[in-house]
Design a protein around this motif. Structure first.
Motif, short mmCIF file in Angstrom:
data_model
loop_
_atom_site.label_atom_id
_atom_site.label_comp_id
_atom_site.label_asym_id
_atom_site.label_seq_id
_atom_site.Cartn_x
_atom_site.Cartn_y
_atom_site.Cartn_z
N MET A 43 37.76 36.32 42.23
CA MET A 43 37.53 35.25 43.27
C MET A 43 36.48 34.42 43.40
O MET A 43 35.51 34.69 42.78
N TYR A 101 37.24 30.12 38.24
CA TYR A 101 38.45 29.47 37.89
C TYR A 101 38.52 29.11 36.42
O TYR A 101 37.44 29.61 35.69
N THR A 124 38.17 29.79 45.70
CA THR A 124 39.58 29.91 45.36
C THR A 124 40.30 30.84 46.45
O THR A 124 39.76 31.72 47.07
N LEU A 125 41.67 30.62 46.40
CA LEU A 125 42.57 31.45 47.34
C LEU A 125 42.95 32.60 46.88
O LEU A 125 43.29 33.68 47.70
N THR A 126 42.95 32.96 45.35
CA THR A 126 43.62 34.07 44.81
C THR A 126 42.73 34.39 43.51
O THR A 126 41.83 33.42 43.14
N MET A 127 42.57 35.68 43.00
CA MET A 127 42.35 35.95 41.75
C MET A 127 43.21 35.11 40.63
O MET A 127 44.24 34.75 40.96
N ALA A 174 42.63 31.90 39.57
CA ALA A 174 42.90 30.77 40.13
C ALA A 174 42.63 29.58 38.88
O ALA A 174 41.97 29.75 37.92
N SER A 214 41.99 35.58 59.36
CA SER A 214 41.80 36.14 57.88
C SER A 214 40.28 36.57 58.21
O SER A 214 39.52 36.18 58.94
N PRO A 223 43.40 32.11 52.44
CA PRO A 223 44.81 32.21 53.06
C PRO A 223 44.81 32.96 54.35
O PRO A 223 43.71 33.92 54.55
#
Length: 204
Positions: free
Chosen positions: A147, A150, A168-171, A173, A188, A194
């Motif tokens: 996380m 990128y 980043t929104l996810t791993m 990325a 959240s 997210p």
């Protein structure tokens, strides 16, 4: 008759050679059955008392091979460092070789950081895809970026950190984005996307 030859006739003035691909180590042989097929990895010419090994870096799957031409170079991705091979050895996973007829494991080069190979006997390494990295040589797979890091290029050995307040929104990325607060009715743990919808009967 000397070894490698035989005669089926009494009082013969000459002996017959064992045919190519066969050998005999019997003295005074009286039957062609004493001529035995060379095993895979070996060959012989006519009149042989022993079979000859295929050279290092070559192999033969043929029984009763008749010449050195039956010994084929080890294919790319493989090697064999001894004589008399009936099969070649795969380069290990995490390594590769593009050489024909390799006779030593040292011809199997290691996959460099930023690339991987999980298949033994490979001819090349595979660059890590965007969103992933391989920090070590001889990697069998690539890891997803953590996380807030990128990878926007192929073949990276480390991921890039997000700059400033970007996240980043996810791993795994490919890029960083500016944080966006969750809208009304969603939440959240960080308060940023997210987000997921609030349970029934609850609001944010």
């Amino acid at each position: 008759c000397v070894t490698g030859r035989y005669s089926t006739m009494a009082a013969a003035t000459a002996c017959d050679d064992c045919s190519a691909g066969r050998y005999s180590n019997n003295m005074g042989a009286t039957n062609v059955s004493t001529c035995i097929n060379c095993v895979p990895g070996k060959y012989s010419e006519s009149g042989a008392s022993v079979c000859t090994d295929c050279a290092a870096g070559k192999y033969s799957i043929d029984t009763g091979a008749r010449s050195a031409q039956n010994c084929l170079p080890c294919p790319v991705g493989k090697y064999y460092n001894m004589t008399g091979a009936s099969a070649c050895t795969n380069c290990a996973a995490g390594r590769y070789s593009a050489a024909f007829g390799a006779s030593d494991a040292s011809t199997c080069g290691e996959c460099k950081p930023g690339s991987y190979q999980f298949e033994p006997g490979s001819i090349s390494c595979v660059p890590c895809l965007t969103g992933s990295y391989a920090p070590e040589a001889e990697s069998l797979t690539c890891k997803p970026c953590a996380m807030n890091t990128y990878a926007d290029e192929f073949g990276l050995s480390s991921c890039k950190r997000c700059k400033g307040s970007n996240v980043t929104l996810t791993m795994g990325a490919l890029q960083c984005v500016e944080p966006v607060r969750c809208p009304m009715g969603q939440w959240s743990t960080s308060g940023y996307t997210p987000c997921i919808s609030c349970p029934a009967g609850q609001v944010s």
